[in-house]
Design a protein around this motif. Sequence first.
Motif, mmCIF file in Angstrom:
data_model
loop_
_atom_site.group_PDB
_atom_site.id
_atom_site.type_symbol
_atom_site.label_atom_id
_atom_site.label_comp_id
_atom_site.label_asym_id
_atom_site.label_seq_id
_atom_site.Cartn_x
_atom_site.Cartn_y
_atom_site.Cartn_z
ATOM 1 N N VAL A 147 69.431 37.174 19.689
ATOM 2 C CA VAL A 147 69.100 38.048 20.829
ATOM 3 C C VAL A 147 67.651 37.823 21.232
ATOM 4 O O VAL A 147 66.743 37.975 20.405
ATOM 5 C CB VAL A 147 69.281 39.543 20.453
ATOM 6 C CG1 VAL A 147 68.971 40.420 21.662
ATOM 7 C CG2 VAL A 147 70.689 39.809 19.941
ATOM 8 N N THR A 148 67.461 37.466 22.509
ATOM 9 C CA THR A 148 66.079 37.268 22.968
ATOM 10 C C THR A 148 65.718 38.194 24.136
ATOM 11 O O THR A 148 64.543 38.356 24.452
ATOM 12 C CB THR A 148 65.845 35.810 23.431
ATOM 13 O OG1 THR A 148 66.865 35.497 24.390
ATOM 14 C CG2 THR A 148 65.897 34.831 22.277
ATOM 15 N N ASP A 149 66.756 38.758 24.795
ATOM 16 C CA ASP A 149 66.456 39.546 25.987
ATOM 17 C C ASP A 149 67.338 40.796 26.063
ATOM 18 O O ASP A 149 68.483 40.801 25.599
ATOM 19 C CB ASP A 149 66.705 38.708 27.256
ATOM 20 C CG ASP A 149 65.753 37.536 27.343
ATOM 21 O OD1 ASP A 149 64.627 37.742 27.827
ATOM 22 O OD2 ASP A 149 66.127 36.430 26.875
ATOM 23 N N ALA A 165 59.408 43.835 21.727
ATOM 24 C CA ALA A 165 58.773 42.505 21.790
ATOM 25 C C ALA A 165 58.340 42.058 20.381
ATOM 26 O O ALA A 165 58.394 40.875 20.050
ATOM 27 C CB ALA A 165 57.576 42.528 22.736
ATOM 28 N N LYS A 166 57.922 43.038 19.555
ATOM 29 C CA LYS A 166 57.511 42.703 18.180
ATOM 30 C C LYS A 166 58.666 42.074 17.395
ATOM 31 O O LYS A 166 58.464 41.377 16.422
ATOM 32 C CB LYS A 166 57.066 43.967 17.442
ATOM 33 C CG LYS A 166 55.656 44.391 17.809
ATOM 34 C CD LYS A 166 55.201 45.552 16.930
ATOM 35 C CE LYS A 166 54.123 46.331 17.650
ATOM 36 N NZ LYS A 166 54.239 47.775 17.520
ATOM 37 N N MET A 171 62.010 42.807 27.200
ATOM 38 C CA MET A 171 62.729 43.835 27.965
ATOM 39 C C MET A 171 62.554 43.585 29.457
ATOM 40 O O MET A 171 61.450 43.323 29.920
ATOM 41 C CB MET A 171 62.178 45.223 27.614
ATOM 42 C CG MET A 171 62.959 46.318 28.271
ATOM 43 S SD MET A 171 62.575 47.900 27.525
ATOM 44 C CE MET A 171 61.286 48.420 28.596
ATOM 45 N N HIS A 172 63.669 43.673 30.203
ATOM 46 C CA HIS A 172 63.631 43.530 31.662
ATOM 47 C C HIS A 172 64.211 44.807 32.245
ATOM 48 O O HIS A 172 65.403 45.062 32.076
ATOM 49 C CB HIS A 172 64.477 42.333 32.110
ATOM 50 C CG HIS A 172 64.173 41.084 31.328
ATOM 51 N ND1 HIS A 172 63.250 40.162 31.756
ATOM 52 C CD2 HIS A 172 64.656 40.632 30.138
ATOM 53 C CE1 HIS A 172 63.180 39.183 30.854
ATOM 54 N NE2 HIS A 172 64.027 39.444 29.865
ATOM 55 N N SER A 173 63.363 45.609 32.884
ATOM 56 C CA SER A 173 63.887 46.903 33.370
ATOM 57 C C SER A 173 64.064 46.898 34.876
ATOM 58 O O SER A 173 63.281 46.293 35.611
ATOM 59 C CB SER A 173 62.937 48.031 32.963
ATOM 60 O OG SER A 173 61.693 47.841 33.576
ATOM 61 N N LEU A 174 65.142 47.569 35.324
ATOM 62 C CA LEU A 174 65.349 47.758 36.763
ATOM 63 C C LEU A 174 64.307 48.717 37.295
ATOM 64 O O LEU A 174 63.676 48.476 38.299
ATOM 65 C CB LEU A 174 66.718 48.418 36.994
ATOM 66 C CG LEU A 174 67.944 47.591 37.246
ATOM 67 C CD1 LEU A 174 69.087 48.509 37.642
ATOM 68 C CD2 LEU A 174 67.699 46.559 38.338
ATOM 69 N N PHE A 175 64.162 49.861 36.595
ATOM 70 C CA PHE A 175 63.216 50.890 37.017
ATOM 71 C C PHE A 175 62.219 51.170 35.910
ATOM 72 O O PHE A 175 62.595 51.210 34.738
ATOM 73 C CB PHE A 175 63.942 52.226 37.267
ATOM 74 C CG PHE A 175 64.902 52.205 38.407
ATOM 75 C CD1 PHE A 175 64.450 52.124 39.714
ATOM 76 C CD2 PHE A 175 66.265 52.317 38.175
ATOM 77 C CE1 PHE A 175 65.343 52.133 40.778
ATOM 78 C CE2 PHE A 175 67.170 52.328 39.228
ATOM 79 C CZ PHE A 175 66.704 52.235 40.534
#
Length: 497
Positions: A147-149, A165-166, A171-175
């Motif tokens: 798992v990377t994302d 991230a550690k 993390m890619h957030s919509l909001f």
Amino acid sequence: MVAQNNDEMKALAVKLFEINAFKFGDFKMKVGINSPVYFDLRVIVSYPDVMQTVADLLVSHIKEQQLSAKHVCGVPYTALPLATLVSLQQHTPMLVRRKEAKAYGTKKLIEGIYHAGDTCLIVEDVVTSGSSILDTVRDLESEGIVVTDAVVVVDREQGGSANIAKHGVRMHSLFTLSFLLNTLREAGRIEKATVDAVAKYIAAVQINSDGSFVGDKPDVVGVNDFVRTKIPFESRANLAKSAVARRLFSLMASKRTNLCLAADLTKGDEILDIADKCGPYICLLKTHIDIVEDFSESFIASLKALAARHQFLLMEDRKFADIGNTVSLQYGKGIYKISSWADLVTAHTLPGRSILQGLKAALGGEDAAGGDVAAERGVFLLAEMSASGNLIDDKYKETSNKIATEGGDVDFVAGVVCQSANCFAFPGLIQLTPGVKIDESVDKLGQQYQTPEHVVKERGADIAVVGRGILQAKNVAQAAQTYRDRLWTAYTERVAK
Ligand code: S5P
């Protein structure tokens, strides 16, 4: 976020607020400090159009960020339907993580077909510390999955992104919470004070992935500035879900009164006389219409004219308490046709949520001017009573609060009738407190009185109901003015403190 999606994102932000997927108030959180904002994205399963939009935007976000993975896996449980939609739209096979391993059979934690070394994209609804994402990552990794994302709907910006991230997960957030706040502010849905209070909270309360605070336990002074009783009425108007509550808050702020007169008199003319004399000092006039001996339609017409002239709203204190069908008839039909003239009514929560549906059922349709009748009406739910020896306990209070603040009918609830500040926290609701008299006392039938200052400052009353304290005075107008002055001063001191 690409430009063409920006308008769609803003529209979705407002929609999520409207369906109560997040709200502002004073909420208990796992971490032991109350939060001024609360997310509950579970509600979106009841709004397929919202669900579809969220899924579409997640998919475009995944494409934009070029997040290619062999599988997609939702963090149980809220994100599972979202992960399903992403999987279907992208034709990416899904993995399902069990929260508990099965007690029988395979004892698998991860369902689906996979091989060690496969990649997997995580889907999550709301991230605070990131610990739920990390739980899912741990189980996937124990099966050899990489798992990377993680793609998430809302980042509360409290440290979750750095925490995951550690562990090597981006993390890619919509909001972000900031985007939601700014969008609602731009749309005129929240006050600057709300934006500031939440921003202050986010800055102060950063959380590690084990749930502990980054640094010392935050100094909560200032963080919980957001408590209901500290916010001025004009700001609370913007937070209210009920249109009548918005009107009443604004009226209270502009007319500078939080006094409700309980006009418990048995002759129509006496009520009209006292309404005229006390009208300049009150925000609300409360009736018990079934004690009026000479009720007529012209009495109602005169009362409405006085309400318009002196600028106060009308509340019929009917305390509805029956099954939905019966309260619908009691509200709309019979001699009194309460729904045709009372801006507000009171109702017990004893029958549960159906009380709201029953009352609403009487309203359908348009008024004479083509307006939506339901939007001009509201209810105050009784969560406590001033009568000594009443049967209401803490559980009843808690459930009443839930009925007032959760579910599809919250736009119909203007406030709560109660005796204490801890009955509810949502600042968009109005606390109405009866049992108020300048000399604290009891009557012969179990009524218990408190002073104006005590109910506003100690018991959280936004509006105080005064009946006999005014009705039995020699000069009712002067008495109303005295109550108004003392209640209003107590309120201004309360918000300034
Ligand atoms: O718990 C309650 C709820 C209500 S709405 N206790 C109350 O006294 N009330 C109403 O407030 C009651 O029906 C009456 O109309 C008013 C109080 O009147 P007072 O004359 O005792 O001030």
